[in-house]
Write an enzyme that holds these catalytic residues in place. Sequence first.
Site, PDB file in Angstrom:
ATOM      1  N   LYS A 191       0.949  -1.409  -0.114  1.00  0.00           N
ATOM      2  CA  LYS A 191       0.016  -0.080   0.137  1.00  0.00           C
ATOM      3  C   LYS A 191       0.899   1.389  -0.096  1.00  0.00           C
ATOM      4  O   LYS A 191       1.470   1.410   0.777  1.00  0.00           O
ATOM      5  CB  LYS A 191      -0.931   0.140   1.207  1.00  0.00           C
ATOM      6  CG  LYS A 191      -1.968   1.125   0.924  1.00  0.00           C
ATOM      7  CD  LYS A 191      -2.718   1.545   2.497  1.00  0.00           C
ATOM      8  CE  LYS A 191      -2.002   2.476   3.139  1.00  0.00           C
ATOM      9  NZ  LYS A 191      -1.896   3.887   2.395  1.00  0.00           N
ATOM     10  N   GLU A 266      10.246   0.526  10.380  1.00  0.00           N
ATOM     11  CA  GLU A 266      11.140   1.791  10.051  1.00  0.00           C
ATOM     12  C   GLU A 266      10.510   3.064  10.294  1.00  0.00           C
ATOM     13  O   GLU A 266       9.608   3.501   9.632  1.00  0.00           O
ATOM     14  CB  GLU A 266      11.590   1.744   8.615  1.00  0.00           C
ATOM     15  CG  GLU A 266      12.343   0.565   8.077  1.00  0.00           C
ATOM     16  CD  GLU A 266      13.847   0.478   8.359  1.00  0.00           C
ATOM     17  OE1 GLU A 266      14.237   1.164   9.232  1.00  0.00           O
ATOM     18  OE2 GLU A 266      14.250  -0.865   8.137  1.00  0.00           O
ATOM     19  N   CYS A 300      13.420  10.731   7.136  1.00  0.00           N
ATOM     20  CA  CYS A 300      13.383  10.090   8.083  1.00  0.00           C
ATOM     21  C   CYS A 300      14.697  10.594   8.957  1.00  0.00           C
ATOM     22  O   CYS A 300      14.893  10.559  10.270  1.00  0.00           O
ATOM     23  CB  CYS A 300      12.964   8.711   8.424  1.00  0.00           C
ATOM     24  SG  CYS A 300      14.196   7.875   6.853  1.00  0.00           S
ATOM     25  N   GLU A 397      10.286  15.383  15.989  1.00  0.00           N
ATOM     26  CA  GLU A 397      10.584  15.217  14.833  1.00  0.00           C
ATOM     27  C   GLU A 397       9.651  16.063  13.950  1.00  0.00           C
ATOM     28  O   GLU A 397       8.422  16.386  13.918  1.00  0.00           O
ATOM     29  CB  GLU A 397      10.317  13.784  14.073  1.00  0.00           C
ATOM     30  CG  GLU A 397      10.478  13.661  12.822  1.00  0.00           C
ATOM     31  CD  GLU A 397      10.309  12.291  12.216  1.00  0.00           C
ATOM     32  OE1 GLU A 397       9.284  11.822  12.381  1.00  0.00           O
ATOM     33  OE2 GLU A 397      11.175  11.710  11.401  1.00  0.00           O
TER      34      GLU A 397
HETATM   35  P1  NAD Z   1       2.684   7.710   8.425  1.00  0.00           P
HETATM   36  O1  NAD Z   1       2.961   6.833   9.434  1.00  0.00           O
HETATM   37  O2  NAD Z   1       1.504   8.748   8.837  1.00  0.00           O
HETATM   38  O3  NAD Z   1       2.023   6.899   7.262  1.00  0.00           O
HETATM   39  C1  NAD Z   1       2.928   5.829   6.543  1.00  0.00           C
HETATM   40  C2  NAD Z   1       2.105   4.843   5.932  1.00  0.00           C
HETATM   41  O4  NAD Z   1       1.292   4.081   6.786  1.00  0.00           O
HETATM   42  C3  NAD Z   1       0.900   5.608   4.811  1.00  0.00           C
HETATM   43  O5  NAD Z   1       0.971   4.479   3.838  1.00  0.00           O
HETATM   44  C4  NAD Z   1      -0.403   5.532   5.516  1.00  0.00           C
HETATM   45  O6  NAD Z   1      -1.236   5.341   4.689  1.00  0.00           O
HETATM   46  C5  NAD Z   1      -0.182   4.298   6.364  1.00  0.00           C
HETATM   47  N1  NAD Z   1      -0.980   4.225   7.616  1.00  0.00           N
HETATM   48  C6  NAD Z   1      -1.093   5.315   8.543  1.00  0.00           C
HETATM   49  N2  NAD Z   1      -1.837   4.841   9.485  1.00  0.00           N
HETATM   50  C7  NAD Z   1      -2.046   3.386   9.273  1.00  0.00           C
HETATM   51  C8  NAD Z   1      -2.536   2.633  10.161  1.00  0.00           C
HETATM   52  N3  NAD Z   1      -3.458   2.716  11.314  1.00  0.00           N
HETATM   53  N4  NAD Z   1      -2.636   1.317   9.822  1.00  0.00           N
HETATM   54  C9  NAD Z   1      -2.119   1.044   8.724  1.00  0.00           C
HETATM   55  N5  NAD Z   1      -1.489   1.987   7.902  1.00  0.00           N
HETATM   56  C10 NAD Z   1      -1.335   2.988   7.996  1.00  0.00           C
HETATM   57  O7  NAD Z   1       3.847   8.666   7.968  1.00  0.00           O
HETATM   58  P2  NAD Z   1       4.113   9.482   6.973  1.00  0.00           P
HETATM   59  O8  NAD Z   1       3.652  10.714   7.157  1.00  0.00           O
HETATM   60  O9  NAD Z   1       3.521   8.956   5.368  1.00  0.00           O
HETATM   61  O10 NAD Z   1       5.671   9.378   6.864  1.00  0.00           O
HETATM   62  C11 NAD Z   1       6.393  10.392   7.583  1.00  0.00           C
HETATM   63  C12 NAD Z   1       6.881   9.487   8.660  1.00  0.00           C
HETATM   64  O11 NAD Z   1       7.665   8.295   8.215  1.00  0.00           O
HETATM   65  C13 NAD Z   1       7.821  10.075   9.509  1.00  0.00           C
HETATM   66  O12 NAD Z   1       7.802   9.979  10.710  1.00  0.00           O
HETATM   67  C14 NAD Z   1       9.301   9.448   8.930  1.00  0.00           C
HETATM   68  O13 NAD Z   1      10.430   9.905   9.863  1.00  0.00           O
HETATM   69  C15 NAD Z   1       8.966   8.348   8.903  1.00  0.00           C
HETATM   70  N6  NAD Z   1       9.926   7.534   7.744  1.00  0.00           N
HETATM   71  C16 NAD Z   1      10.777   6.634   8.312  1.00  0.00           C
HETATM   72  C17 NAD Z   1      11.646   6.033   7.084  1.00  0.00           C
HETATM   73  C18 NAD Z   1      12.556   5.027   7.667  1.00  0.00           C
HETATM   74  O14 NAD Z   1      13.189   4.370   7.261  1.00  0.00           O
HETATM   75  N7  NAD Z   1      13.097   4.938   8.966  1.00  0.00           N
HETATM   76  C19 NAD Z   1      11.751   6.502   6.084  1.00  0.00           C
HETATM   77  C20 NAD Z   1      10.612   7.306   5.572  1.00  0.00           C
HETATM   78  C21 NAD Z   1       9.821   8.023   6.563  1.00  0.00           C
END
Ligand code: NAD
Length: 819
Positions: A191, A266, A300, A397
Site C-alpha cells: 500500500k 522503520e 526520516c 521530529e
Molecule cells: P505515516 O505513519 O502517517 O504513514 C505511513 C504509511 O502508513 C502511509 O501509507 C499511511 O497510509 C499508512 N498508515 C497510517 N496509519 C495507518 C494505520 N493505522 N494502519 C495502517 N497503515 C497506516 O507517515 P508519513 O506521514 O507517511 O511519513 C512520515 C514518517 O515516516 C516520518 O515520521 C518519517 O520519519 C517516517 N519515515 C521513516 C523512514 C525510515 O526508513 N525509518 C523512511 C521514511 C519515512
Amino acid sequence: MSIMEIFETMAYGPAPEASSLALAWIKEHEPFQLFINNEWTAPAAESYFESSNPATGKGLTKVAAADKADVDKAVSAARKAFPSWSKTPGHVRARYLYAIARHIQKHARLLAVLESLDNGKTIRETRDLDIPLVARHFYYHAGWAQLMESELPGYQPVGVVGQIIPWNFPLLMLAWKIAPALAMGNTVVLKPARYTSLTALKFAEIMQEVGLPAGVVNIVTGEASKAGEALVNHPDIDKIAFTGSTEVGRSIRKATAGSGKKLSLELGGKSPFIVFDDADLDSVVEGVVDAIWFNQGQVCCAGSRLLVQENIAERLINKLRARMENLRIGDPLDKTMDIGAIVSPGQRQEIQNLVDIGVKEGAQLWQPSTACPADGSFFPPTLFTNVAPASTLAQVEIFGPVLVTLTFRTPAEAVEIANNTRYGLAASVWSDNINLALDIAPKLKAGSVWINSTNLFDAACGFGGYRESGYGREGGKEGLYEYVKPAWLAAHHGRSGGVKAATHAGEQMEASNGNGAVHTDALEEFSATDAQDGYGFPPIDRTPKLFIGGKQARPDSGYSLTITGPGGRVLGEVGEGNRKDIRNAVEAAHKASGWGGASAHNRAQILYYIAENLGAREAEFARRIVEQTARSYADALNEVRTSLSRLFSYAAWTDKFEGSVHLPPLRGAVLAMKEPIGVLGLACPDDYPLLGFVSLVAPAIAMGNTVVAIPSPRAPLSATDCYQVFETSDVPAGVINIVTGEREALSKVLAEHHDVNSMWYFGSAEGSKAVELASISNMKRTWVNYGRGRNWLDRVQGEGEEFLREATQVKNIWVPYGE
Ligand code: NAD
Ligand code: MN
C-alpha cells in the site's frame, strides 16, 4: 535577456524538465485502478480519491481507494501465487529482478517526472538519487535471489507480506520493500501512501511488462484507515513491513501483537549532525544543506539537530546563513531548484505549527530573504539558534526544512546531547581528526553513522533504527532475514500450515522432542538414594535468593514460592520476585554496560570459565534436573553436557560473529558493525530447566548484552544453582541478573521497562501477546515463541545465528576517503 546581461548577473534562467509525457501517461490511465493479480481492478466500492501536485495545489488525477474487500482480494491473489513463486528457482527469480531493474532504467525519465509531479520533490533529486537507487536495489537483490540457496541455507520465505510505505520517497521505499521480499521468494501486497501513488502504479505496469507471474506483486492504493488497517489486520498475512511515523508503528505493533505476524518497523528520527572545531567548515555547510534541505527535510534520517562545538558556532552559523541566502526554492521540475514543495498543505501546516511553538518557547528563528512561491505548499529553509536541549524543537521530529542548533564543549558532551532523544536512526560526525570521529561513531545510538558525510544510502548497506526509530534493517544481508524464517520452524508450524499453540510446557516438550514422558521410576530410584544422605538425616535447608548486581539478594516481597517436583514432592523454595526486584535488576544490568565494551576474547574466556565450573559439578546439576522433571539420570546428564557444549559454542562465536565491510559505489568504506542491543529481558522456557536457561543467557552475554533472566517458574532451581558458578567464573557484577517468580507478571514488567532494550520470551501464546503489547512503551525489540515448542537439544533449533542475530543490531559507519 542578452548574453551580456546573463554574464553580468550570473542569474539562472528557467530550465524546466518537460512534463508532457508524464501527463499523457496519467491521462491514459485515468482513473487509476488497483493492481491485483496482474490486472487493473476497480475498487469494490467504486471509490476514488484525488492525487494532487503539491507545487501547484492542483489535482493531478483520480486513484482507487481500496477497502477491506479489495485488500481481501489482493491477499488471496498473493496467497495463491505463493506456493509456486516460493519454489521458483533463485536463478529464475534473479532474472525477474534483473528485468525489473532494467525496466526501471528504461523508464527512468518518466518515473522521475512522475515522482516530482506527485510528491513535489525536485527533479534533480528524483533523477539523480531516487530512481538510480531504485534500480540499484533491484540489481543488488537480483544477486541475493541468485545466491539465496547457497548463502542462506536452512531458510525459507516468510509467505505473504503486507507492506506499507510513506510518501517521502515513494518509489524508493517501494523498492526497499519489494526487492528483498521477491528475492527471498515471498509474495507481496503493497500500500503506497495516499499522497503519492503514481510511481507505484507505473511500477505495476512494469510488473506486467516483465511478465512477473500473476499475484506475486499486488498494489492497493488507498487511505490509512481503510486499506492500511485492513492489511495490518488481515489474518492471512505472514509479515508486515512498515515505514512511517513512530506513532503509527506503535499502533501496528499493538494491532499485530500475539498474531505471530513477523514485523519490521522503520520509523521516525531526530538525527544529530555533530561538528567539531577542527572540521572543514565549507564542507560542513554543504553537508548541512544535504542533511536538512534534501527533500525539503522530509527525510526520516535528516540531520535535523546541528550540534556544533561552541568555539566555532558563530563562524559556522554565519557561513550557513550566507549559504541559505543562495538556496533556490520553487518549481520542482526546474532543474536548477534546490528545494521543492512540501507534500501537502496539511504537512506544511504541521511544520508551521512546530515552528510557532519553537518561537514561543524562546528559540531564535532565521529564514533567508528569498521569497517562496505563493502558490503550492512551499516552506522556506529555516534555522533556529538558542535552542534548549529539552525544548519541543530539539526533541520532536519536524519532518520539514527546519534545522535546530545546539552547542557543546567536549566530545563527551556532544555524545550525551546526541543521544538525548527517543530516536536512533542516524548521525553525522564532522572532524578532520579521524581518531576522534571513529571514537565517537560507536558511542552514538544510531543505525547509520556518516563520517564527514550525510544521507548516504546504498542497497548493500543496511538501514534502520535503534530505539524508537524501529527495528529490522533494509538493505544488506541483514535485511534479508526480515523476509525469511528458519526452515525447521516453517516445517513444524508455518502460519499457513496451521499453528497449534502448545497449551502448557509439558506439551511443548513432548511436541518438540518426545522427551516429555515422566519417568516415575527414575524419581523413585532417586528419592530412595539421594533425598536423604544415607544416614537418615534430612538435607540442610537451602533457599536461593535472587541474583542481582553480582550479589544474592533477598526478594523485596519477603515471600518465597514453594517448588515441587513431579508427584508433588517439595524440592525447596525460591524468592518471589516482584516489580521492585526487576527494577533493581535492570538498574544493575545497566550499570554493567561496560561489558559490551569488553573485548570479545575476554567475553569468550568468561564463557569458557562458566563451562569449566559447571562441568566440575555436572553430576549435581543432573540430579537437580531429575528432581525437578523426573526424567532419567542419563537424560538429565545429557542436558547438562549439552549446556556445556552450548557455552562452548557461544564462547567460540564471541569473536566470530563479526561485522563486514561494504563496498557501495563511493570512494570509501562502510563498516557494518554488530553491536550489542543493551539490556535484555529473558523469560526462559520450562522444558530443560538448565539448557533452556543457558541457551538464552549465553548468546546474549556473548554478544555483549547484559541480562535480567526469569528462570522457568516450574523448575527454577537449575538456574539458581548457577549463582555459585557465576560467582566463581569472573562474571562481572550485573552482567547476569536472575529474578525468580511468576513468569507472566515479571515478563510484563520487563517488557514495559524503558531501560530494557529487547525482550525474549519463551512461554505461552497469551504471554507472548502480552509481551508484544507491553513492548510498545518504548518500541523495544521482542522475540517471542507464541507458545510453540523448540527442540533445545537440537543445535539447529537451540543455538546459532538466529540467537546471535537477536542479540545484536547492525550499525553502519560510512567512512568516505580521499582529498
Ligand atoms: P505515516 O505513519 O502517517 O504513514 C505511513 C504509511 O502508513 C502511509 O501509507 C499511511 O497510509 C499508512 N498508515 C497510517 N496509519 C495507518 C494505520 N493505522 N494502519 C495502517 N497503515 C497506516 O507517515 P508519513 O506521514 O507517511 O511519513 C512520515 C514518517 O515516516 C516520518 O515520521 C518519517 O520519519 C517516517 N519515515 C521513516 C523512514 C525510515 O526508513 N525509518 C523512511 C521514511 C519515512
Ligand atoms: Mn500527490
